[in-house]
Write a protein that holds these residues in place. Structure first.
Motif, mmCIF file in Angstrom:
data_model
loop_
_atom_site.group_PDB
_atom_site.id
_atom_site.type_symbol
_atom_site.label_atom_id
_atom_site.label_comp_id
_atom_site.label_asym_id
_atom_site.label_seq_id
_atom_site.Cartn_x
_atom_site.Cartn_y
_atom_site.Cartn_z
ATOM 1 N N MET A 131 37.332 13.047 65.270
ATOM 2 C CA MET A 131 37.966 11.771 64.971
ATOM 3 C C MET A 131 36.951 10.745 64.479
ATOM 4 O O MET A 131 37.226 9.968 63.562
ATOM 5 C CB MET A 131 38.701 11.245 66.209
ATOM 6 C CG MET A 131 39.836 12.127 66.686
ATOM 7 S SD MET A 131 41.050 12.492 65.382
ATOM 8 C CE MET A 131 41.730 10.864 65.093
ATOM 9 N N SER A 132 35.772 10.719 65.089
ATOM 10 C CA SER A 132 34.748 9.786 64.619
ATOM 11 C C SER A 132 34.269 10.177 63.229
ATOM 12 O O SER A 132 33.967 9.311 62.396
ATOM 13 C CB SER A 132 33.573 9.743 65.602
ATOM 14 O OG SER A 132 32.944 11.002 65.716
ATOM 15 N N GLY A 133 34.193 11.486 62.945
ATOM 16 C CA GLY A 133 33.816 11.936 61.615
ATOM 17 C C GLY A 133 34.826 11.513 60.561
ATOM 18 O O GLY A 133 34.454 11.045 59.475
ATOM 19 N N ILE A 134 36.108 11.650 60.890
ATOM 20 C CA ILE A 134 37.146 11.226 59.948
ATOM 21 C C ILE A 134 37.089 9.715 59.725
ATOM 22 O O ILE A 134 37.136 9.226 58.587
ATOM 23 C CB ILE A 134 38.535 11.650 60.462
ATOM 24 C CG1 ILE A 134 38.661 13.178 60.441
ATOM 25 C CG2 ILE A 134 39.643 11.018 59.615
ATOM 26 C CD1 ILE A 134 39.913 13.706 61.106
ATOM 27 N N SER A 135 36.976 8.954 60.818
ATOM 28 C CA SER A 135 36.948 7.495 60.718
ATOM 29 C C SER A 135 35.757 7.010 59.904
ATOM 30 O O SER A 135 35.900 6.190 58.992
ATOM 31 C CB SER A 135 36.909 6.865 62.106
ATOM 32 O OG SER A 135 38.078 7.167 62.834
ATOM 33 N N CYS A 136 34.569 7.524 60.230
ATOM 34 C CA CYS A 136 33.363 7.091 59.521
ATOM 35 C C CYS A 136 33.392 7.543 58.067
ATOM 36 O O CYS A 136 32.996 6.787 57.163
ATOM 37 C CB CYS A 136 32.122 7.639 60.214
ATOM 38 S SG CYS A 136 31.817 6.920 61.847
ATOM 39 N N LEU B 289 33.804 0.422 64.224
ATOM 40 C CA LEU B 289 34.453 1.733 64.234
ATOM 41 C C LEU B 289 34.572 2.274 65.654
ATOM 42 O O LEU B 289 35.592 2.861 66.031
ATOM 43 C CB LEU B 289 33.666 2.712 63.353
ATOM 44 C CG LEU B 289 33.791 2.491 61.848
ATOM 45 C CD1 LEU B 289 32.704 3.266 61.110
ATOM 46 C CD2 LEU B 289 35.171 2.889 61.348
ATOM 47 N N ALA B 290 33.510 2.065 66.466
ATOM 48 C CA ALA B 290 33.563 2.522 67.853
ATOM 49 C C ALA B 290 34.625 1.761 68.645
ATOM 50 O O ALA B 290 35.329 2.350 69.474
ATOM 51 C CB ALA B 290 32.195 2.354 68.504
ATOM 52 N N LEU B 291 34.767 0.469 68.390
ATOM 53 C CA LEU B 291 35.804 -0.320 69.068
ATOM 54 C C LEU B 291 37.197 0.134 68.658
ATOM 55 O O LEU B 291 38.113 0.164 69.488
ATOM 56 C CB LEU B 291 35.614 -1.807 68.759
ATOM 57 C CG LEU B 291 34.493 -2.515 69.515
ATOM 58 C CD1 LEU B 291 34.287 -3.920 68.967
ATOM 59 C CD2 LEU B 291 34.809 -2.575 71.014
ATOM 60 N N MET B 292 37.361 0.477 67.396
ATOM 61 C CA MET B 292 38.662 0.971 66.958
ATOM 62 C C MET B 292 38.989 2.290 67.652
ATOM 63 O O MET B 292 40.129 2.531 68.077
ATOM 64 C CB MET B 292 38.681 1.139 65.440
ATOM 65 C CG MET B 292 40.033 1.532 64.895
ATOM 66 S SD MET B 292 40.096 1.515 63.089
ATOM 67 C CE MET B 292 40.140 -0.244 62.800
ATOM 68 N N GLY B 293 37.992 3.148 67.789
ATOM 69 C CA GLY B 293 38.196 4.395 68.518
ATOM 70 C C GLY B 293 38.528 4.147 69.975
ATOM 71 O O GLY B 293 39.394 4.815 70.553
ATOM 72 N N LEU C 171 25.753 8.624 64.476
ATOM 73 C CA LEU C 171 25.383 9.820 63.731
ATOM 74 C C LEU C 171 26.343 10.064 62.567
ATOM 75 O O LEU C 171 25.918 10.326 61.425
ATOM 76 C CB LEU C 171 25.377 11.026 64.675
ATOM 77 C CG LEU C 171 25.158 12.399 64.027
ATOM 78 C CD1 LEU C 171 23.780 12.479 63.401
ATOM 79 C CD2 LEU C 171 25.339 13.514 65.066
ATOM 80 N N GLU C 172 27.642 9.972 62.840
ATOM 81 C CA GLU C 172 28.639 10.248 61.809
ATOM 82 C C GLU C 172 28.609 9.192 60.703
ATOM 83 O O GLU C 172 28.803 9.504 59.532
ATOM 84 C CB GLU C 172 30.037 10.312 62.440
ATOM 85 C CG GLU C 172 30.209 11.348 63.532
ATOM 86 C CD GLU C 172 30.479 12.743 63.006
ATOM 87 O OE1 GLU C 172 30.184 13.010 61.827
ATOM 88 O OE2 GLU C 172 31.004 13.562 63.777
ATOM 89 N N LEU C 173 28.377 7.932 61.063
ATOM 90 C CA LEU C 173 28.300 6.891 60.047
ATOM 91 C C LEU C 173 27.095 7.118 59.139
ATOM 92 O O LEU C 173 27.200 6.975 57.909
ATOM 93 C CB LEU C 173 28.213 5.518 60.714
ATOM 94 C CG LEU C 173 28.114 4.312 59.764
ATOM 95 C CD1 LEU C 173 29.283 4.276 58.797
ATOM 96 C CD2 LEU C 173 28.032 3.021 60.564
ATOM 97 N N SER C 174 25.967 7.485 59.722
ATOM 98 C CA SER C 174 24.786 7.785 58.911
ATOM 99 C C SER C 174 25.060 8.951 57.968
ATOM 100 O O SER C 174 24.693 8.922 56.786
ATOM 101 C CB SER C 174 23.592 8.118 59.816
ATOM 102 O OG SER C 174 23.292 7.044 60.669
ATOM 103 N N CYS C 175 25.715 9.971 58.494
ATOM 104 C CA CYS C 175 26.059 11.140 57.680
ATOM 105 C C CYS C 175 27.002 10.754 56.545
ATOM 106 O O CYS C 175 26.840 11.190 55.402
ATOM 107 C CB CYS C 175 26.686 12.216 58.567
ATOM 108 S SG CYS C 175 27.096 13.750 57.719
ATOM 109 N N ALA D 146 31.265 16.180 54.091
ATOM 110 C CA ALA D 146 30.226 16.712 54.982
ATOM 111 C C ALA D 146 30.363 16.129 56.383
ATOM 112 O O ALA D 146 30.156 16.830 57.384
ATOM 113 C CB ALA D 146 28.844 16.388 54.410
ATOM 114 N N THR D 147 30.747 14.863 56.456
ATOM 115 C CA THR D 147 30.890 14.205 57.752
ATOM 116 C C THR D 147 32.054 14.790 58.544
ATOM 117 O O THR D 147 31.931 15.057 59.741
ATOM 118 C CB THR D 147 31.108 12.695 57.547
ATOM 119 O OG1 THR D 147 30.043 12.184 56.754
ATOM 120 C CG2 THR D 147 31.147 11.961 58.873
#
Length: 271
Positions: free
Chosen positions: A75-80, A113-117, A162-166, A174-175
């Motif tokens: 989910m964090s990968g999709i969001s970022c 993004l973390a707050l939205m999650g 990590l996911e945002l950097s990716c 890729a993320t």
């Protein structure tokens, strides 16, 4: 996002302003509706099931916390990935790079993004708990739900960095792929989907070597939040250890994101 420095008259960007700007942008994007829909759908589906199933409702709550936590890498990968994609389409990341402080802009995006999650997790756990309470099967009360929310949220913080950097460096596809692999690792750390529910084990307390991989931390911390009320002597030690590790890595990840993005020169236009 910028204010004026009274000493030199130069634009000055603060983290609260950067965070507020990102939150305003994200809450008006399709991501907000998607987070809300996923939270409600997950809570309703799993709450309805465990309200009538013959499983121990405490173990059911544990399994649900593990399930939500294990999904967080994906989910964090999709969001970022989608958020970075949107920034590229809006102006080739100009909202992040053409500002007085790139580091604070990236930090604001990470926290937003973390707050939205965290909000989606609150909806998912709140809906689940409400259905169990209505059916008289919320055997441990609301405390395990609150602990599960705090644990999954804390464990997800390093993943969002990590996911945002990716996403900024390698793009959306890729993320999301990395997030999907992370979800597999998370499920393996607790013995697989619903393993504890079927065996009666408190699998969050087990973990093993794979349980110390950061990708597994949201699932383990969410599970340990529940298990710390079911068996405090066994769960309290692992809970404290993983929580401290996740807190430390969150601070390191945030500092690394700021240092890296301050020098970022992204040229990528595709996903």
């Amino acid at each position: 996002m910028a204010s004026t420095d009274a000493r030199g008259g130069m634009p000055r960007m603060t983290l609260p302003r950067a965070l507020r700007s990102e939150l305003l942008r994200l809450t008006r994007s399709p991501l907000a509706a998607a987070h809300l829909a996923c939270g409600i759908a997950g809570g309703v589906a799993c709450g309805a099931y465990f309200s009538v199933a013959s499983w121990d409702p405490a173990l059911g709550t544990d399994a649900y916390a593990q399930f939500l936590g294990a999904l967080m890498p994906l989910m964090s990968g999709i969001s970022c990935g989608l958020a970075a994609d949107e920034e590229r389409r809006a102006g080739r990341l100009a909202n992040l790079t053409a500002v007085p402080s790139r580091g604070r802009a990236a930090l604001g995006m990470w926290l937003a993004l973390a707050l939205m999650g965290a909000g989606a997790l609150a909806v998912a756990l709140g809906t689940f708990g409400g259905i169990l309470a209505a059916s008289g099967r919320l055997s441990l009360g609301v405390a395990p739900l609150l602990r599960a929310w705090a644990g999954v949220t804390l464990g997800s913080l390093p993943l969002y960095a990590l996911e945002l950097s990716c996403a900024l460096l390698l793009g959306r596809n890729a993320t999301i792929g990395a997030g999907a692999a992370g979800t597999l690792v998370a499920f393996l750390s607790v013995g697989g989907l619903a393993h504890g529910l079927m065996t009666g084990e408190l699998t969050g307390t087990l973990g093993g070597p794979i349980g110390w991989v950061p990708l597994a931390w949201p699932a383990r911390l969410g599970s340990l939040g529940v298990e710390s009320l079911m068996d405090p002597p066994r769960a309290s030690g692992p809970l404290l250890g993983v929580a401290l590790a996740s807190s430390a890595l969150s601070l390191v990840s945030g500092a690394a994101l700021v240092a890296w993005f301050s020098r970022f020169e992204g040229r990528r236009d595709d996903a």
